[in-house]
Motif scaffolding. Sequence first.
Motif, PDB file in Angstrom:
ATOM      1  N   ASP A 114       0.839  -1.379  -0.003  1.00 16.68           N
ATOM      2  CA  ASP A 114      -0.075   0.175  -0.052  1.00 16.68           C
ATOM      3  C   ASP A 114       0.836   1.254  -0.176  1.00 16.68           C
ATOM      4  O   ASP A 114       0.175   2.358   0.270  1.00 16.68           O
ATOM      5  CB  ASP A 114      -0.972  -0.110   0.945  1.00 16.68           C
ATOM      6  N   ASN A 115       2.303   1.236  -0.237  1.00 17.97           N
ATOM      7  CA  ASN A 115       3.209   2.135  -0.455  1.00 17.97           C
ATOM      8  C   ASN A 115       3.488   2.997   1.064  1.00 17.97           C
ATOM      9  O   ASN A 115       4.130   3.821   1.314  1.00 17.97           O
ATOM     10  CB  ASN A 115       2.527   3.324  -1.209  1.00 17.97           C
ATOM     11  N   SER A 116       3.149   1.998   1.979  1.00 13.95           N
ATOM     12  CA  SER A 116       3.638   2.357   3.434  1.00 13.95           C
ATOM     13  C   SER A 116       5.174   1.864   3.452  1.00 13.95           C
ATOM     14  O   SER A 116       5.412   0.978   2.472  1.00 13.95           O
ATOM     15  CB  SER A 116       2.711   1.442   4.515  1.00 13.95           C
ATOM     16  N   TRP A 133      -2.559  -9.010   1.032  1.00 19.61           N
ATOM     17  CA  TRP A 133      -2.527  -7.994   1.736  1.00 19.61           C
ATOM     18  C   TRP A 133      -3.792  -6.994   1.789  1.00 19.61           C
ATOM     19  O   TRP A 133      -3.945  -6.645   2.824  1.00 19.61           O
ATOM     20  CB  TRP A 133      -1.341  -7.007   1.016  1.00 19.61           C
ATOM     21  N   GLU A 134      -4.497  -7.064   0.866  1.00 18.56           N
ATOM     22  CA  GLU A 134      -5.638  -6.291   0.843  1.00 18.56           C
ATOM     23  C   GLU A 134      -6.779  -6.713   1.593  1.00 18.56           C
ATOM     24  O   GLU A 134      -7.508  -6.150   2.153  1.00 18.56           O
ATOM     25  CB  GLU A 134      -6.525  -6.296  -0.651  1.00 18.56           C
ATOM     26  N   ARG A 137      -4.205  -7.140   6.178  1.00 19.64           N
ATOM     27  CA  ARG A 137      -3.338  -6.203   6.675  1.00 19.64           C
ATOM     28  C   ARG A 137      -2.523  -6.562   7.954  1.00 19.64           C
ATOM     29  O   ARG A 137      -2.674  -5.548   8.899  1.00 19.64           O
ATOM     30  CB  ARG A 137      -3.809  -4.746   6.404  1.00 19.64           C
ATOM     31  N   LYS A 153      -4.519   4.174   5.275  1.00 23.38           N
ATOM     32  CA  LYS A 153      -4.244   2.903   5.191  1.00 23.38           C
ATOM     33  C   LYS A 153      -4.200   2.423   6.801  1.00 23.38           C
ATOM     34  O   LYS A 153      -3.891   3.241   7.563  1.00 23.38           O
ATOM     35  CB  LYS A 153      -2.792   2.528   4.527  1.00 23.38           C
TER      36      LYS A 153
END
Length: 302
Positions: A114-116, A133-134, A137, A153
């Motif tokens: 998620d770009n974290s 992941w979706e 989490r 997120k």
Amino acid sequence: MDKDYLIEKWLKNELTDAEKEAFEKLNDYQLHVDVLDHAKHFKASNFSDVDDFNTFKEAYQDTTPIKKIDWFKPMLRMASVLVIGFAIYFSFFYNNLTQIETLVNQKSTIQLPDNSQVTLNADSKLVYNKSNWENKRTLELDGEAYFKVAKGKTFDVVTSNGIVTVVGTEFNVKQRNDYFEVKCFEGIVRVTSDTITRQLLAGDTYRVLNTIFTQDKITYTVPQWTKNVSTFKAVPFSRVILEFERQYGVHVKVNNTDEKRLFSGGFTHNNIENALMSITEPMDLNYKISTPNQVVINGNKK
């Protein structure tokens, strides 16, 4: 009438009408008939001669227990199928896990789906399921990591000592044996360890050390270890030594000092001499680098 007597006369075909009626009333009458019927289709070897009741009875008694466990074979087949099924499932599940580990004297930064962003401190491990992941989490952490979570997120950081739930924030989690610490640098995090649950805002610290819970405040905006400086506040000296070993990849031997003494201060990660002075001077200790990977700290300052 005696059961064995009836069976013997039945085998010899010598039953009277009354005896035949009594024999047919036996509970295992049909079993005897089936055994004899199957025996007609069996071709004996030249080395066998079953021609009397006693011999037949011994053979019959020897084979009966085998028939009793026939039901177990289908169960074994079913168990085998289940074992194989579980093996395939766990193989598939664990093969889809992403695991990142750092060695002593090593740091690493990764990006989540998620770009974290996560930065791992030395001697730490992070595990998560990238393909799922979706839907789930969740990350498992052993060691220390700094998280920059993408806005909007959410996910859970699970450790052996507690769980951190986050929403678009920056925070640091440290889990080392019975040391569990969470520092919030931005946003809000929710921390649960055993029966203690707290919501942290920016600047809040949550710590459980040797089962003792404390809260505190921080003034800096990022974890200092990300700038190659380890800092401590009222931490047993033994914990400081363990972190020193992780950052420099050396073994430290401590003589003549109480390692439970509390230490406040820090050390840098880029100069071992300066680092040693930083942790020994405040404690009135001295040190010696005996080999490239061996350090001795003594309690009697010379």
